[in-house]
Write a protein that holds these residues in place. Sequence first.
Motif, short mmCIF file in Angstrom:
data_model
loop_
_atom_site.label_atom_id
_atom_site.label_comp_id
_atom_site.label_asym_id
_atom_site.label_seq_id
_atom_site.Cartn_x
_atom_site.Cartn_y
_atom_site.Cartn_z
N UNK A 118 0.83 -1.21 0.00
CA UNK A 118 0.00 0.00 0.00
C UNK A 118 0.86 1.25 0.00
N UNK A 119 1.85 1.29 0.87
CA UNK A 119 2.72 2.46 0.95
C UNK A 119 3.54 2.62 -0.33
N UNK A 120 4.11 1.52 -0.82
CA UNK A 120 4.93 1.62 -2.03
C UNK A 120 4.08 1.97 -3.25
N UNK A 125 2.59 5.85 -7.28
CA UNK A 125 1.54 6.61 -7.97
C UNK A 125 1.82 8.11 -7.93
N UNK A 126 2.28 8.60 -6.80
CA UNK A 126 2.52 10.04 -6.65
C UNK A 126 3.84 10.46 -7.27
N UNK A 127 4.91 9.75 -6.96
CA UNK A 127 6.24 10.21 -7.35
C UNK A 127 6.72 9.72 -8.72
N UNK A 134 -3.97 12.21 -5.71
CA UNK A 134 -3.99 11.37 -4.51
C UNK A 134 -3.57 12.17 -3.29
N UNK A 135 -2.59 13.04 -3.45
CA UNK A 135 -2.16 13.89 -2.33
C UNK A 135 -3.17 14.98 -2.05
#
Length: 184
Positions: A118-120, A125-127, A134-135
């Motif tokens: 989930x974190x990765x 997705x963001x970076x 998402x942010x």
Amino acid sequence: MKRNETAFNIAYSGVACALSVVILFSAVIPSLVYIAPAAAGFVIWSVRAQTSVRYGTAAFITTAILALFLTPEIEGKLYFIAFFGYYPILREQIHRIKSRAARLIRFALKSAIFNITAVSSFWIAVHVFGITEALEELTWGGANAVYVFWGLGNIAFWLYDFALTQFFQAFERWVRPAFNKRTK
């Protein structure tokens, strides 16, 4: 008999891969970004149930590659590849752990797998893909919104895990016997 069994396994895997890709296409509808990958994962798991872990894994890899090139929704295919596509197959392997502390070990493994992916996935997705929406969606709750979202994600994961149990039992009880009766 062996030749027919191999033909069935390949045909079933191919149909399941195609169906999974079609399901992943529905992730273009915003409310299906999480549901479509989970549903496609159910289909991939059915390959494992009807054939073997090897065919199930091959179906996951094939679907992941096809989804990369064919489906337009980045988040949907990312979630399928990072978690929903392989987790139902891996979950069954985790449930084969037999020891005194099996429940605790299974709980820890499942939690670790979900939280790491989930974190990765969110980070990628963001970076990597630049999905900054998402942010932006997390700004409603201030600094703690990420943790609230993460906590809700864990609750959703355990509900999904429970749903997998129910799905597996229903598949074994009703779908597999009916399917096997028609294919013999």
